[in-house]
Design a protein around this motif. Structure first.
Motif, PDB file in Angstrom:
ATOM      1  N   PRO A  14       0.810  -1.228   0.000  1.00 27.99           N
ATOM      2  CA  PRO A  14       0.000   0.000   0.000  1.00 27.99           C
ATOM      3  C   PRO A  14       0.840   1.274   0.000  1.00 27.99           C
ATOM      4  O   PRO A  14       0.491   2.252  -0.672  1.00 27.99           O
ATOM      5  N   ASP A  15       1.957   1.276   0.739  1.00 32.14           N
ATOM      6  CA  ASP A  15       2.817   2.466   0.751  1.00 32.14           C
ATOM      7  C   ASP A  15       3.511   2.657  -0.596  1.00 32.14           C
ATOM      8  O   ASP A  15       3.671   3.791  -1.074  1.00 32.14           O
ATOM      9  N   LEU A  16       3.917   1.569  -1.222  1.00 30.04           N
ATOM     10  CA  LEU A  16       4.540   1.667  -2.547  1.00 30.04           C
ATOM     11  C   LEU A  16       3.530   2.143  -3.592  1.00 30.04           C
ATOM     12  O   LEU A  16       3.848   2.989  -4.443  1.00 30.04           O
ATOM     13  N   THR A  20      -4.806  12.415   9.464  1.00 31.80           N
ATOM     14  CA  THR A  20      -4.501  10.990   9.633  1.00 31.80           C
ATOM     15  C   THR A  20      -3.452  10.529   8.631  1.00 31.80           C
ATOM     16  O   THR A  20      -2.479   9.856   8.983  1.00 31.80           O
ATOM     17  N   GLU A  21      -3.638  10.891   7.372  1.00 32.88           N
ATOM     18  CA  GLU A  21      -2.659  10.557   6.330  1.00 32.88           C
ATOM     19  C   GLU A  21      -1.301  11.155   6.647  1.00 32.88           C
ATOM     20  O   GLU A  21      -0.263  10.504   6.512  1.00 32.88           O
ATOM     21  N   ALA A  22      -1.295  12.419   7.077  1.00 32.93           N
ATOM     22  CA  ALA A  22      -0.037  13.121   7.344  1.00 32.93           C
ATOM     23  C   ALA A  22       0.728  12.491   8.502  1.00 32.93           C
ATOM     24  O   ALA A  22       1.960  12.489   8.515  1.00 32.93           O
ATOM     25  N   VAL A  23       0.009  11.935   9.464  1.00 32.89           N
ATOM     26  CA  VAL A  23       0.652  11.335  10.639  1.00 32.89           C
ATOM     27  C   VAL A  23       1.053   9.887  10.394  1.00 32.89           C
ATOM     28  O   VAL A  23       2.180   9.474  10.709  1.00 32.89           O
ATOM     29  N   PHE A  24       0.154   9.104   9.800  1.00 33.90           N
ATOM     30  CA  PHE A  24       0.313   7.644   9.824  1.00 33.90           C
ATOM     31  C   PHE A  24       0.850   7.022   8.537  1.00 33.90           C
ATOM     32  O   PHE A  24       1.234   5.848   8.550  1.00 33.90           O
ATOM     33  N   ARG A  25       0.889   7.757   7.421  1.00 39.34           N
ATOM     34  CA  ARG A  25       1.493   7.197   6.210  1.00 39.34           C
ATOM     35  C   ARG A  25       2.969   6.907   6.470  1.00 39.34           C
ATOM     36  O   ARG A  25       3.662   7.693   7.093  1.00 39.34           O
ATOM     37  N   SER A  27     -13.303   9.789  18.011  1.00 31.74           N
ATOM     38  CA  SER A  27     -13.520  10.033  16.580  1.00 31.74           C
ATOM     39  C   SER A  27     -12.211   9.937  15.805  1.00 31.74           C
ATOM     40  O   SER A  27     -12.175   9.380  14.699  1.00 31.74           O
ATOM     41  N   PHE A  28     -11.117  10.461  16.363  1.00 32.68           N
ATOM     42  CA  PHE A  28      -9.835  10.396  15.660  1.00 32.68           C
ATOM     43  C   PHE A  28      -9.371   8.952  15.535  1.00 32.68           C
ATOM     44  O   PHE A  28      -8.824   8.550  14.501  1.00 32.68           O
ATOM     45  N   THR A  29      -9.592   8.162  16.561  1.00 33.36           N
ATOM     46  CA  THR A  29      -9.241   6.742  16.498  1.00 33.36           C
ATOM     47  C   THR A  29      -9.994   6.043  15.375  1.00 33.36           C
ATOM     48  O   THR A  29      -9.439   5.165  14.693  1.00 33.36           O
ATOM     49  N   ASP A  30     -11.242   6.443  15.148  1.00 36.65           N
ATOM     50  CA  ASP A  30     -12.012   5.862  14.036  1.00 36.65           C
ATOM     51  C   ASP A  30     -11.352   6.171  12.693  1.00 36.65           C
ATOM     52  O   ASP A  30     -11.279   5.307  11.812  1.00 36.65           O
ATOM     53  N   TYR A  31     -10.868   7.402  12.531  1.00 35.37           N
ATOM     54  CA  TYR A  31     -10.177   7.766  11.291  1.00 35.37           C
ATOM     55  C   TYR A  31      -8.905   6.934  11.119  1.00 35.37           C
ATOM     56  O   TYR A  31      -8.593   6.477  10.008  1.00 35.37           O
ATOM     57  N   VAL A  32      -8.185   6.744  12.207  1.00 40.56           N
ATOM     58  CA  VAL A  32      -6.933   5.977  12.147  1.00 40.56           C
ATOM     59  C   VAL A  32      -7.210   4.524  11.779  1.00 40.56           C
ATOM     60  O   VAL A  32      -6.531   3.938  10.935  1.00 40.56           O
ATOM     61  N   GLU A  33      -8.206   3.945  12.416  1.00 36.74           N
ATOM     62  CA  GLU A  33      -8.530   2.539  12.140  1.00 36.74           C
ATOM     63  C   GLU A  33      -8.976   2.347  10.692  1.00 36.74           C
ATOM     64  O   GLU A  33      -8.631   1.348  10.052  1.00 36.74           O
ATOM     65  N   PHE A  47      -7.990   4.167   8.193  1.00 37.73           N
ATOM     66  CA  PHE A  47      -6.767   4.286   7.394  1.00 37.73           C
ATOM     67  C   PHE A  47      -5.961   2.994   7.444  1.00 37.73           C
ATOM     68  O   PHE A  47      -5.484   2.498   6.413  1.00 37.73           O
ATOM     69  N   TRP A  48      -5.821   2.425   8.639  1.00 33.39           N
ATOM     70  CA  TRP A  48      -5.038   1.198   8.800  1.00 33.39           C
ATOM     71  C   TRP A  48      -5.688  -0.015   8.131  1.00 33.39           C
ATOM     72  O   TRP A  48      -5.002  -0.975   7.784  1.00 33.39           O
ATOM     73  N   MET A  49      -7.009   0.009   7.952  1.00 35.55           N
ATOM     74  CA  MET A  49      -7.672  -1.096   7.247  1.00 35.55           C
ATOM     75  C   MET A  49      -7.140  -1.215   5.824  1.00 35.55           C
ATOM     76  O   MET A  49      -6.965  -2.320   5.300  1.00 35.55           O
ATOM     77  N   LYS A  50      -6.867  -0.057   5.193  1.00 35.58           N
ATOM     78  CA  LYS A  50      -6.355  -0.046   3.816  1.00 35.58           C
ATOM     79  C   LYS A  50      -4.833   0.019   3.757  1.00 35.58           C
ATOM     80  O   LYS A  50      -4.228  -0.388   2.764  1.00 35.58           O
ATOM     81  N   ASN A  51      -4.245   0.559   4.820  1.00 29.89           N
ATOM     82  CA  ASN A  51      -2.792   0.781   4.833  1.00 29.89           C
ATOM     83  C   ASN A  51      -2.202   0.295   6.156  1.00 29.89           C
ATOM     84  O   ASN A  51      -1.839   1.099   7.015  1.00 29.89           O
ATOM     85  N   PRO A  52      -2.102  -1.019   6.332  1.00 34.01           N
ATOM     86  CA  PRO A  52      -1.564  -1.539   7.606  1.00 34.01           C
ATOM     87  C   PRO A  52      -0.173  -0.987   7.875  1.00 34.01           C
ATOM     88  O   PRO A  52       0.643  -0.855   6.958  1.00 34.01           O
TER      89      PRO A  52
END
Length: 358
Positions: A42-44, A202-207, A231-237, A239-244
């Motif tokens: 996913p990162d590539l 979320t993208e800026a922090v966790f990518r 709510s922020f945890t929901d956004y993170v989760e 994101f991680w579903m698609k980008n572990p």
């Protein structure tokens, strides 16, 4: 002399060829990178799609205008590029800066990303845009060539050792110009919790697991962490579903969580990441510092932690504002920078051309 317009077109054609879906060499490099566990697919995928947008011909032309590019300005000059390996293809801007100015490229590839960039170099050879280039994951393999300039991206801790090795291998003398870039974190300044803002944050922090110099390690927001935690945890989760998250933190992160709990620091534990309502100089990975405040608090943080700070991101009309010498960038571009962005505030093409003038 080749015209600027023609030069950019040839480079654009080579890049387009490199990024074609049927480019077997790039596909093989991606597969090998994933299979060896160097980066996640996913990162590539994100990185390649980002490059397809940022390396368009009109974007290369804009970079040329902004930088004052003079084709052939580095002819006969060998530039040694020491690439970091924290993100996939993180060294591509340096390679293109050398290429566009007409310099001869030498590349020290990171062992964490040894396969991807060489596939672009081979495409550049195919289009007769590069010659006498050499690259390796070992500096010793490049020791037959004395450099006229050095581009380095990495940590402050490694910079001194690198300089010593360059001297011992006769790759660069004490007077050889060096552009040493050591920034390692960025800040986000948000003023609302609208879905678009929080998704971009979320993208800026966790990518890339937060390991890039453009990755947000500190967020300044007008609300306390506790009010946004769920709510922020929901956004993170989501994101991680698609980008572990590819890399995992050490046990010391949980020990930090336990300590924070003991002393009463507000926090959110995400197993592979820690968000805490606190601020200190970002050194460790997998930690996001949350600060309730506004422009005053933002500028105080910049003042205290300027050493190591890459960028400041924000939204709306505040984009382009000057915060203690940092011109704020759009939050949505944190992990999608334009090709003309200036690492550590320095345009690489401009820097190379100034070295020729000296």
């Amino acid at each position: 002399m080749v015209s600027l317009e023609n030069h950019i077109k040839r480079v654009s054609d080579a890049i387009e060829h490199w990024l074609r879906p049927d480019n077997y060499l790039l596909k093989e490099a991606i597969d090998r990178t994933v299979n060896e566990g160097l980066f996640s697919f996913p990162d590539l995928k994100h990185r390649i799609l980002t490059l397809k947008k940022s390396l368009r011909k009109n974007h290369l032309e804009r970079w040329a205008r902004i930088s004052g590019l003079i084709p052939g300005s580095m002819n006969g000059k060998r530039v040694l590029c020491l690439h970091a390996g924290n993100l996939p293809l993180v060294g591509i801007q340096d390679l293109l800066a050398v290429l566009l100015t007409g310099g001869t490229y030498s590349g020290k590839m990171s062992r964490k990303d040894p396969y991807l960039l060489p596939t672009l170099i081979k495409s550049l050879y195919k289009y007769d845009l590069i010659e006498n280039a050499d690259w390796s994951t070992k500096l010793e393999s490049l020791s037959g060539f004395k450099s006229d300039a050095v581009l380095f991206a990495g940590s402050k801790q490694s910079a001194e050792k690198v300089n010593e090795k360059l001297h011992s291998l006769n790759l660069a003398g004490s007077s050889t110009p060096r552009l040493m870039r050591t920034a390692h974190f960025s800040i986000a300044y948000i003023r609302d919790n609208q879905p678009e803002t929080m998704e971009n944050l979320t993208e800026a922090v966790f990518r890339y697991g937060g390991t890039g110099c453009r990755s947000v390690a500190v967020v300044v927001a007008p609300f306390f962490l506790n009010s946004q935690k769920c709510s922020f945890t929901d956004y993170v989760e989501a994101f991680w579903m698609k980008n572990p998250q590819h890399q995992k933190p050490s046990d010391s992160l949980f020990h930090r969580f336990a300590y924070n709990k003991g002393v009463g620091i507000e926090q959110a534990w995400l197993n592979d990441f820690l968000i805490e309502e606190n601020v200190e100089k970002p050194i460790d990975h997998f930690i996001l510092y949350w600060v309730k405040g506004g422009a005053k608090e933002l500028e105080e943080i910049i003042k205290r932690y300027r050493d190591g700070l890459q960028s400041v991101y924000t939204t709306g009309e505040l984009v382009g504002e000057d915060f203690r010498g940092y011109i704020s960038e759009p939050l949505e571009e944190a992990q999608n920078p334009p090709i003309w962005w200036k690492p550590d505030g320095i345009d690489t093409i401009q820097w190379l051309q100034k070295q020729v003038d000296k």
